[in-house]
Design a protein around this motif. Structure first.
Motif, mmCIF file in Angstrom:
data_model
loop_
_atom_site.group_PDB
_atom_site.id
_atom_site.type_symbol
_atom_site.label_atom_id
_atom_site.label_comp_id
_atom_site.label_asym_id
_atom_site.label_seq_id
_atom_site.Cartn_x
_atom_site.Cartn_y
_atom_site.Cartn_z
ATOM 1 N N LYS A 1 3.847 9.637 -10.022
ATOM 2 C CA LYS A 1 3.127 9.906 -11.270
ATOM 3 C C LYS A 1 2.557 11.318 -11.274
ATOM 4 N N GLN A 2 2.023 11.759 -10.148
ATOM 5 C CA GLN A 2 1.484 13.120 -10.060
ATOM 6 C C GLN A 2 2.585 14.149 -10.262
ATOM 7 N N THR A 3 3.734 13.907 -9.653
ATOM 8 C CA THR A 3 4.872 14.816 -9.811
ATOM 9 C C THR A 3 5.312 14.866 -11.265
ATOM 10 N N LEU A 4 5.356 13.715 -11.896
ATOM 11 C CA LEU A 4 5.761 13.645 -13.298
ATOM 12 C C LEU A 4 4.753 14.390 -14.171
ATOM 13 N N ASN A 5 3.463 14.202 -13.914
ATOM 14 C CA ASN A 5 2.438 14.896 -14.678
ATOM 15 C C ASN A 5 2.547 16.405 -14.499
ATOM 16 N N LEU A 6 2.799 16.861 -13.291
ATOM 17 C CA LEU A 6 2.943 18.299 -13.046
ATOM 18 C C LEU A 6 4.143 18.869 -13.782
ATOM 19 N N SER B 1 0.836 -1.198 0.000
ATOM 20 C CA SER B 1 0.000 0.000 0.000
ATOM 21 C C SER B 1 0.877 1.255 0.000
ATOM 22 N N LYS B 2 1.919 1.245 0.827
ATOM 23 C CA LYS B 2 2.835 2.397 0.862
ATOM 24 C C LYS B 2 3.534 2.571 -0.489
ATOM 25 N N ALA B 3 3.945 1.463 -1.090
ATOM 26 C CA ALA B 3 4.612 1.532 -2.390
ATOM 27 C C ALA B 3 3.665 2.080 -3.453
ATOM 28 N N GLU B 4 2.411 1.648 -3.411
ATOM 29 C CA GLU B 4 1.432 2.147 -4.382
ATOM 30 C C GLU B 4 1.205 3.651 -4.197
ATOM 31 N N GLN B 5 1.206 4.115 -2.953
ATOM 32 C CA GLN B 5 1.056 5.555 -2.692
ATOM 33 C C GLN B 5 2.255 6.321 -3.246
ATOM 34 N N GLN B 6 3.449 5.765 -3.063
ATOM 35 C CA GLN B 6 4.645 6.422 -3.576
ATOM 36 C C GLN B 6 4.613 6.479 -5.104
ATOM 37 N N ILE B 7 4.169 5.425 -5.737
ATOM 38 C CA ILE B 7 4.063 5.403 -7.196
ATOM 39 C C ILE B 7 3.070 6.458 -7.657
#
Length: 61
Positions: A51-56, A41-47
């Motif tokens: 992804k959000q950072t990359l999109n921004l 779950s923590k790994a999925e949150q980090q991913i």
């Protein structure tokens, strides 16, 4: 008669010991599973955050 009952009690004690060991093993496996689920779950949150950072950063270009 008493010897037979003592043997039965010994056998029951051995069976209880085996059951206790099986339940302890099951409990350890469940705890390990719970830790793995939490880590995933923590790994999925980090991913998701990555992804959000990359999109921004792509939107700023």
């Amino acid at each position: 008669m008493i010897k037979k009952r003592l043997n039965e009690q010994k056998e029951e004690g051995e069976q209880m010991s085996v059951l206790r060991e099986l339940y302890d093993n099951r409990d350890r496996k469940l705890e390990h599973y719970d830790r793995m689920v939490e880590e995933m779950s923590k790994a999925e949150q980090q991913i998701s955050m990555a992804k959000q950072t990359l999109n921004l950063s792509e939107q700023k270009k």
